[in-house]
Design an enzyme around this catalytic site. Structure first.
Site, mmCIF file in Angstrom:
data_model
loop_
_atom_site.group_PDB
_atom_site.id
_atom_site.type_symbol
_atom_site.label_atom_id
_atom_site.label_comp_id
_atom_site.label_asym_id
_atom_site.label_seq_id
_atom_site.Cartn_x
_atom_site.Cartn_y
_atom_site.Cartn_z
ATOM 1 N N SER A 234 43.971 39.591 9.536
ATOM 2 C CA SER A 234 44.377 38.628 10.567
ATOM 3 C C SER A 234 44.064 37.211 10.087
ATOM 4 C CB SER A 234 43.687 38.960 11.894
ATOM 5 O OG SER A 234 44.264 38.244 12.959
ATOM 6 N N ASP A 341 54.277 42.810 13.944
ATOM 7 C CA ASP A 341 52.870 42.497 14.141
ATOM 8 C C ASP A 341 52.607 42.059 15.581
ATOM 9 O OD1 ASP A 341 50.462 40.494 14.085
ATOM 10 O OD2 ASP A 341 50.284 41.683 12.264
ATOM 11 N N HIS A 390 48.374 45.711 14.473
ATOM 12 C CA HIS A 390 47.757 44.504 13.919
ATOM 13 C C HIS A 390 46.471 44.907 13.219
ATOM 14 C CE1 HIS A 390 46.967 40.276 13.369
ATOM 15 N NE2 HIS A 390 45.801 40.364 13.984
#
Length: 496
Positions: A234, A341, A390
């Site tokens: 991330s 995502d 994610h």
């Protein structure tokens, strides 16, 4: 093959010796006196070591690695009861020696470390966790997510999972590396270089934290490393893209030219696309990606790679978006990115809960997958499943997801081999792909995607239930794919 046999033999001998010690303990015998270990090139008297050290270089094995790792795994599993008693697999908290480099609130920054004596491979992981871009939403973040801005309540130890796991069955190719986890406490996508002052209520020192961790680790064995993999998920994945060349340049400047620095960016390849619905820029979840980064770049006093800065002079914030910064990166980087995502969809104002997705939203989601594919097509090493998710590399299911029949750990292993073969002027290994991207057009059309749960009920959903929940039109999609609706329905129900 000679290196493989040699290391296998030595490792087998070590494990047999360990197994004999273990067996004696289980039989209730006395603990034997520890034998003196042979001198280790990575051993330092000032570390206060009291355990045996076996100076094995696992990076020496370059050919027939799969067979070798299978033997290692089987041996390790057979001795698991002993190793579980004997080894402490947790990473230990260390605070930076340079106390002027801090978290947002001025508390000391630090890292978690699990050393692996004998291994010359190091994995440094950058944690993710969004960011804040002005005093108001940083204040809110401090009240609600303090561990991302302060080290005051960090635990003393941390257990590694996924690619940070020390267990071969969970982490088949990196389990024996020296593991480093850097907690994210700078809220700046690992880019800031601004100290806390009377004028600056918060410090933003993400890029400096990475540099100081690397310096500290040189005194703990990193100076003898062969490979350093800078990984992150991330915001940490974006941090890898922003910092991997800086880490390579730091080590080179300190005289450590033999360390091969590489990057692994997971779920950090964000697009600066137009939102589905434009909203006021009140917080990071609703503000358009370009607007938050523009504001954050200035607020953090951010630093971006020099080559990218020159390319985007005056608009340096562009360097936070993967497809814009990637062409300027010199270090090898492997990109892992879900084609759908969840974090990207959130900032694009696509909500996947509550009412079924409307046709315009559905088109937007499919177009997002197409856009991502287009930006990734020139990335040599990548793994891009058509899943709605994610982050992945620190999840325990990271070994289960496949693209075109290849798992992510396998793809990373192939990448390792290809880089080594390039250095040795060898032909790349056959049937060992490193550029893997799904071609199917909708979220979760890949049957190995992670399980989806209804956010309201917590119930698991199969692919068909999920698509129906999103307002999926079987008739229309079958027509687009040129197949009979019943056949498509059957494929979805079976997850194929």
């Amino acid at each position: 093959m000679r290196a493989t046999r040699m290391v296998s033999s030595v490792l087998l001998l070590v494990l047999m010796q360990s197994g004999a010690l273990c067996a004696r303990r289980f039989r209730g015998g006395r603990n034997p006196q520890p034998r003196r270990a042979p001198p280790s090139p990575t051993h330092r008297a000032d570390r206060g070591d009291t355990t045996e050290s076996f100076p094995l270089d696992f990076t020496a094995v370059e050919e027939n690695m799969d067979n070798f790792m299978t033997q290692v795994k089987n041996l390790a599993q057979s001795l698991y009861p002993c190793s579980a008693q004997k080894l402490d697999n947790d990473m230990k908290l260390n605070f930076l020696k340079n106390t002027s480099v801090t978290c947002n609130d001025g508390t000391p920054a630090g890292y978690y470390l699990k050393e692996s004596r004998g291994s010359r491979r190091w994995l440094i992981f950058l944690e993710g966790g969004w960011y804040c871009f002005n005093k108001e939403n940083c204040d809110t973040r401090y009240e609600t997510m303090r561990r991302f801005m302060s080290s005051s309540k960090w635990p003393h130890t941390k257990t590694g999972t996924g690619i940070l796991s020390p267990l071969p069955e969970e982490n088949p190719h990196w389990w024996n590396a020296n593991m480093v986890f850097i907690p994210y406490c700078s809220s700046d996508v690992w880019s800031g270089a601004t100290a806390k002052t009377e004028q600056n209520f918060y410090a933003f020192m993400g890029s400096l934290i990475i540099q100081e961790v690397v310096k500290d680790l040189l005194n703990k064995g990193l100076d003898n490393a062969k490979v350093l993999l800078l990984a992150g998920s991330s915001a940490g994945g974006t941090g890898v893209l922003l910092n991997v060349d800086g880490v390579a340049e730091l080590l080179e400047g300190l005289g450590h030219t033999g360390i091969q620095v590489r990057g692994l960016s997971d779920s950090g390849w964000f697009l600066d696309n137009k939102q589905y619905q434009c909203t006021d820029c009140g917080d990071t979840a609703s503000c358009a990606p370009t607007e938050t980064i523009k504001r954050g770049f200035k607020y953090w006093g951010a630093v971006v790679p020099e080559r990218c800065r020159q390319t985007h002079e005056g608009e340096e914030w562009n360097c936070f978006f993967g497809y814009r910064v990637f062409p300027s990166i010199k270090s090898p980087v492997f990109v892992v990115q879900w084609l759908f995502d969840e974090a990207q969809l959130t900032v694009d104002n696509i909500q996947l809960t509550g009412q079924p997705v409307q046709e315009g939203q559905w088109r937007y989601i499919q177009n997002l997958g197409t856009e991502l594919r287009n930006t990734l097509k020139d990335v040599p090493a990548m793994f891009a499943p058509a899943c709605l998710s994610h982050e992945v590399i620190t999840r325990n299911y990271w070994i289960d997801v496949q693209v075109k029949g290849t798992s992510l750990p396998r793809a990373l292993h192939c990448w390792d081999r290809s880089l080594q073969d390039n250095r040795n002027n060898k032909a790349p290994p056959k049937a060992c792909p490193v550029h893997l991207i799904d071609s199917c057009p909708w979220p979760h059309c890949n049957p190995t995607c992670p399980t989806i749960r209804d956010q309201f009920t917590g119930q698991e959903m199969n692919v068909f239930q999920f698509l129906m929940h999103m307002g999926f039109d079987v008739q229309k999609m079958a027509q687009q794919q040129g197949m009979d609706p019943s056949k498509l329905l059957g494929m979805l129900s079976s997850g194929s």
